[in-house]
Each structure stands twice: as structure tokens, then as C-alpha cells.
Design a protein around this motif. Structure first.
Motif, short mmCIF file in Angstrom:
data_model
loop_
_atom_site.label_atom_id
_atom_site.label_comp_id
_atom_site.label_asym_id
_atom_site.label_seq_id
_atom_site.Cartn_x
_atom_site.Cartn_y
_atom_site.Cartn_z
N LEU A 1 0.81 -1.22 0.00
CA LEU A 1 0.00 0.00 0.00
C LEU A 1 0.84 1.27 0.00
CD1 LEU A 1 -3.03 0.78 0.10
CD2 LEU A 1 -2.80 0.99 2.57
N LEU A 2 1.81 1.39 0.93
CA LEU A 2 2.63 2.59 1.05
C LEU A 2 4.10 2.18 1.05
CD1 LEU A 2 0.79 4.64 3.84
CD2 LEU A 2 0.73 5.04 1.38
N ALA A 3 4.79 2.51 -0.05
CA ALA A 3 6.21 2.19 -0.18
C ALA A 3 7.04 3.44 -0.01
CB ALA A 3 6.48 1.55 -1.53
N GLU A 4 8.36 3.24 0.13
CA GLU A 4 9.26 4.39 0.23
C GLU A 4 9.10 5.27 -1.01
OE1 GLU A 4 13.62 3.63 -1.13
OE2 GLU A 4 13.03 1.94 0.14
N GLY A 5 9.31 6.55 -0.82
CA GLY A 5 9.06 7.51 -1.88
C GLY A 5 7.90 8.39 -1.47
N LEU A 6 7.31 9.07 -2.44
CA LEU A 6 6.26 10.04 -2.18
C LEU A 6 4.91 9.48 -2.58
CD1 LEU A 6 5.68 12.91 -1.20
CD2 LEU A 6 5.95 13.70 -3.57
N ASN A 7 3.99 9.40 -1.60
CA ASN A 7 2.64 8.89 -1.80
C ASN A 7 1.63 10.00 -1.58
OD1 ASN A 7 3.19 5.68 -1.68
ND2 ASN A 7 4.47 6.72 -0.18
N LEU A 8 0.57 10.00 -2.35
CA LEU A 8 -0.47 11.02 -2.28
C LEU A 8 -1.81 10.36 -2.02
CD1 LEU A 8 -1.14 14.13 -2.82
CD2 LEU A 8 -1.79 13.36 -5.12
N LEU A 9 -2.50 10.78 -0.95
CA LEU A 9 -3.85 10.30 -0.64
C LEU A 9 -4.82 11.46 -0.78
CD1 LEU A 9 -6.02 8.37 0.49
CD2 LEU A 9 -5.26 9.02 2.80
N ALA A 10 -5.78 11.34 -1.70
CA ALA A 10 -6.76 12.40 -1.94
C ALA A 10 -8.16 11.88 -1.65
CB ALA A 10 -6.67 12.89 -3.39
N LEU B 1 13.26 14.68 0.03
CA LEU B 1 13.50 14.18 1.39
C LEU B 1 13.15 12.70 1.50
CD1 LEU B 1 12.14 17.08 3.63
CD2 LEU B 1 14.50 16.59 2.98
N ALA B 2 12.02 12.30 0.90
CA ALA B 2 11.61 10.90 0.96
C ALA B 2 12.67 10.00 0.35
CB ALA B 2 10.27 10.72 0.24
N ASP B 3 13.22 10.41 -0.78
CA ASP B 3 14.24 9.61 -1.45
C ASP B 3 15.57 9.63 -0.69
OD1 ASP B 3 12.41 9.01 -3.39
OD2 ASP B 3 13.18 10.43 -4.87
N HIS B 4 15.93 10.78 -0.16
CA HIS B 4 17.20 10.91 0.55
C HIS B 4 17.24 10.02 1.79
CE1 HIS B 4 20.86 12.75 2.14
NE2 HIS B 4 20.24 12.88 3.30
N TYR B 5 16.13 9.98 2.54
CA TYR B 5 16.08 9.21 3.79
C TYR B 5 15.47 7.82 3.61
CZ TYR B 5 17.48 13.42 6.29
OH TYR B 5 18.18 14.52 6.75
N SER B 6 15.03 7.52 2.37
CA SER B 6 14.38 6.21 2.10
C SER B 6 13.23 5.96 3.06
CB SER B 6 15.41 5.08 2.18
OG SER B 6 16.42 5.24 1.21
N VAL B 7 12.44 7.01 3.31
CA VAL B 7 11.29 6.93 4.20
C VAL B 7 10.02 7.25 3.41
CG1 VAL B 7 10.15 7.94 6.22
CG2 VAL B 7 12.61 7.53 6.25
N PRO B 8 8.99 6.43 3.50
CA PRO B 8 7.74 6.75 2.82
C PRO B 8 7.14 8.06 3.36
CG PRO B 8 7.78 4.44 3.48
CD PRO B 8 8.94 5.10 4.16
N PHE B 9 6.74 8.93 2.45
CA PHE B 9 5.99 10.14 2.79
C PHE B 9 4.57 9.98 2.27
CE2 PHE B 9 9.77 11.97 4.14
CZ PHE B 9 9.70 13.34 4.37
N LEU B 10 3.60 10.47 3.03
CA LEU B 10 2.20 10.45 2.62
C LEU B 10 1.64 11.85 2.69
CD1 LEU B 10 -0.34 8.87 1.77
CD2 LEU B 10 -0.83 8.52 4.21
N LEU B 11 1.27 12.42 1.54
CA LEU B 11 0.66 13.74 1.46
C LEU B 11 -0.85 13.59 1.40
CD1 LEU B 11 2.91 15.38 -1.31
CD2 LEU B 11 3.32 15.29 1.17
N ILE B 12 -1.57 14.25 2.30
CA ILE B 12 -3.03 14.22 2.30
C ILE B 12 -3.52 15.42 1.49
CG2 ILE B 12 -5.10 14.05 3.70
CD1 ILE B 12 -3.01 11.81 4.09
N HIS B 13 -4.42 15.16 0.54
CA HIS B 13 -4.83 16.19 -0.41
C HIS B 13 -6.33 16.07 -0.65
CE1 HIS B 13 -4.11 19.25 -3.32
NE2 HIS B 13 -4.26 18.49 -4.39
N HIS B 14 -6.85 16.98 -1.45
CA HIS B 14 -8.27 17.02 -1.75
C HIS B 14 -8.53 16.59 -3.20
CE1 HIS B 14 -8.97 18.96 2.06
NE2 HIS B 14 -8.17 19.96 1.75
N VAL B 15 -9.79 16.28 -3.49
CA VAL B 15 -10.20 15.99 -4.86
C VAL B 15 -10.93 17.21 -5.41
CG1 VAL B 15 -10.35 13.50 -4.53
CG2 VAL B 15 -12.35 14.91 -4.04
N ARG B 16 -10.99 17.28 -6.72
CA ARG B 16 -11.70 18.38 -7.36
C ARG B 16 -13.20 18.20 -7.21
NH1 ARG B 16 -9.37 19.46 -11.79
NH2 ARG B 16 -7.64 17.98 -11.76
#
Length: 349
Positions: free
Chosen positions: A40-49, A176-191
Motif C-alpha cells: 500500500l505505502l512504499a518508500e518515496g512520495l505517496n499522495l492520498l486524496a 526528502l523521501a528519497d534521501h532518507y528512504s522513508v515513505p511520505f504520505l501527502l493528504i490532499h483534496h479531490v476536485r
């Protein structure tokens, strides 16, 4: 973390190999991706909308607390325990306390490895340094959650196009996510307006979804589910999860089986399960097995076919889109009615 000390610039990514011959690439051994939530959530940048008030914050807070404790995420996914940073930038301490108390009262437990932050500068005004400070203090970090992305996004450079601005803004988090090899999750909105493709529901330009490694969209469900979580990305398999929300516990749970089985009414769910178990059948044989009204089943199959929930062949049989699901929930007496001696009336629509 409420009053972070000034820090140096974000560290540059470590030197890494970027060129191979084809033969060298085939011999290279790369480490597997680091997962916050396997599948579901891997290292790198993840977006949840998702739409406002749908439960994105409950979902992200619950995921963060479970990972910090090493508890199964969404009620069933085993995870590795480790520190989590949850930046709840649209909340106050009082509101966060109320949510956590609600979770604990319903059977949850305190999460010592979960850090909660309610105020942070934007990424273009020093927010990146705040994240670096926490990541440096927590070398075994498992996840960083930014709720919401827009609150910490920062401003675009003058003259930058909307696409370039979205891509650059997401890129600051991805660095930052790639440098530290830590998954990031950005919470966002839908149109506000709908879209045929769920990926096009994400607010903003395609520069945002193009910059992230994985996109997740939470939509309201129908029938037996409270929501459906769409997932696609570079390291995750594209899939849909049916989700159930317990308002008392403030907890989301992933439901078993294909999402389609939970997003339809009881009759449609029975038809899907029957076809997954026994393969293509005519509406007459489906009605016979379910001991249901043949006319009702015929119309239901037709509507499901029009909605893409069933496949129809020229000879009038219907089949489920995905095979290999768990067995039917029908009683054995109903299943026996599908023997060759059963009804074989051919129905035309």
C-alpha cells in the motif's frame, strides 16, 4: 518540535550510480523497497486524496498510530514498528487529543513512537528543515504524514506554469523521501467535478500526480462498503480496496475480497460470488441457484453488464470480471442446483 532551531539547508542526495550497460544493469542487485504498509505505502512520495469530511484524517492518523505500535494496519496488514511523524496542520492540539482519546476508548492503545505536530512552515519557508530535524533524530523512521499537502506546499516561483509549480512543489517532499528512504504520505483534496478516471479526481494539474510515486484516492462507497480506496503507483499493484469506517472507534478497516463485491447491493453481491465460483451462467441458471425471481435476476444481470460489473457473451451467459475469488457464500443446497441436471433454460434479452 513546536519551536525548531534553525538548520542548514536540506542535505544533498548521496552519490549513487546512474549509468549502466544493459549487462551491468542485469547483474545489479538493488535492495527491495522499504514499505510503511506492505502493498500500500512504499518508500518515496505517496499522495492520498479524498473529499472533505470523508475521513482522510481519521485514516491517516490510524495508519500512523498502528505503524508506531506495530499493530496491523486497516485491521489486517502486518507492518514493521517504528517512528511516525504526523503533521496535522489543519488541527489543534485539543482536536487531536479528542480524536486519540476516542480511538483509545474504543480499544486502541497509546503510541509512544508517534510524533504529532500541528504547526509547520511551508516547504519554501523552512518547513523542509523541520522535517529534516525530525528525520535526523529518528533514523529508523517508518512514515511521514503531511495533512494537508496544501498547508505545507509553499509558493511557486514567479512565472512558473501551474504544471511546473505542482511538479516542483511535490518534488521538494520527494527529495526528502528519497534521501532518507522513508515513505511520505501527502493528504490532499479531490476536485469538485467528477471524472471518468479516478486519478483525474485529484485536485491540481497532472504535474502533482506525475511527481509522486503512488496515488491513492478514497471515495465514498455504495452498498455494503463505506468507501473504496483506489491505489496505483510505481512500486504498488493497481487495485481497489473496499473500506469500512467505524465512527465510534474512528477506525477504517479493509474488507476482504474484491471491492466490487462490497460496492453493490446484496443481490448483485450474490450473483458476483456465484459466478466467481461456477463460471459463466445464464440468468435462468443464476435465478435457479439463488431461488430468486427469474425476471428480477435477468434485469439485474443486464444492469450489472451495462455498469461493467459483469461480462456478457453473445450466447447470453454472464461471467464475473475477476476470477479466483474466495468461495461462494451460498448454501450447498443452492450450489447443487447448478449440476448438469439443473435448469438450462436459455434467456434472451
Amino acid at each position: 518540535m513546536t519551536s525548531p532551531r534553525p538548520l542548514a539547508a536540506v542535505p544533498a542526495p548521496p552519490a549513487r550510480r546512474t549509468r549502466w550497460t544493459d549487462a551491468e544493469l542485469m547483474r545489479e542487485e538493488f535492495p527491495p523497497p522499504k514499505w510503511a504498509v506492505p502493498g500500500l505505502l512504499a518508500e518515496g512520495l505517496n499522495l492520498l486524496a479524498g473529499a472533505p469530511k470523508l475521513g482522510k484524517s481519521w485514516l491517516s492518523l490510524g495508519v500512523g498510530a498502528d505503524i508506531a505500535n506495530g499493530d496491523p494496519v486497516l485491521g489486517s496488514i502486518e507492518v514493521e514498528r517504528g517512528p511516525v511523524l504526523y503533521c496535522a496542520l489543519e488541527d489543534t492540539g485539543r482536536r487531536l487529543q479528542r480524536r486519540r482519546r476516542q480511538m483509545l476508548a474504543a480499544g486502541g492503545r497509546a503510541a509512544p513512537l508517534l510524533t504529532l505536530e500541528t504547526a509547520c512552515p511551508t516547504m519554501t519557508a523552512g518547513g523542509d528543515a523541520v522535517l529534516v530535524e525530525w528525520l535526523e533524530e529518528n533514523p529508523h523512521a517508518r512514515l511521514v504524514i503531511i495533512d494537508t499537502y496544501e498547508k505545507m506546499r509553499g509558493s511557486d516561483a514567479p512565472g512558473m506554469s501551474a504544471y511546473s509549480g505542482d511538479y516542483a512543489a511535490a518534488g521538494r517532499f520527494k527529495q526528502l523521501a528519497d534521501h532518507y528512504s522513508v515513505p511520505f504520505l501527502l493528504i490532499h483534496h479531490v476536485r469538485k467535478q467528477g471524472a471518468d478516471d479516478w486519478q483525474n479526481l485529484v485536485s491540481g494539474t497532472s504535474g502533482l500526480t506525475g511527481a509522486v510515486d503512488a496515488t491513492l484516492v478514497l471515495e465514498r462507497g455504495r452498498g455494503q462498503a463505506d468507501g473504496v480506496l483506489h491505489v496505483t503507483g510505481r512500486d504498488v499493484e493497481e487495485t481497489d480496496y473496499a473500506m469500512s469506517f467505524d465512527a465510534t472507534a474512528g477506525a477504517w478497516t479493509k474488507l476482504d475480497g474484491p471491492a466490487a463485491d462490497h460496492l453493490v447491493g446484496d443481490t448483485r453481491a450474490q450473483i458476483l460470488r456465484l459466478l466467481r465460483e461456477h463460471g459463466p451462467l445464464t440468468p435462468a441458471r443464476i435465478a435457479d441457484a439463488l431461488q430468486a425471481n427469474p425476471g428480477t435476476v435477468r434485469q439485474t444481470c443486464k444492469r450489472m453488464g451495462n455498469a461493467g460489473q459483469l461480462h456478457k457473451t453473445p450466447d447470453g451467459t454472464y461471467s464475473a470480471p475477476k476470477a479466483g475469488d474466495s468461495g461462494s457464500t451460498l448454501p450447498p443446497s443452492h450450489l447443487s442446483r447448478l449440476s448438469p441436471q439443473g435448469s438450462d433454460q436459455h434467456e434472451q434479452e
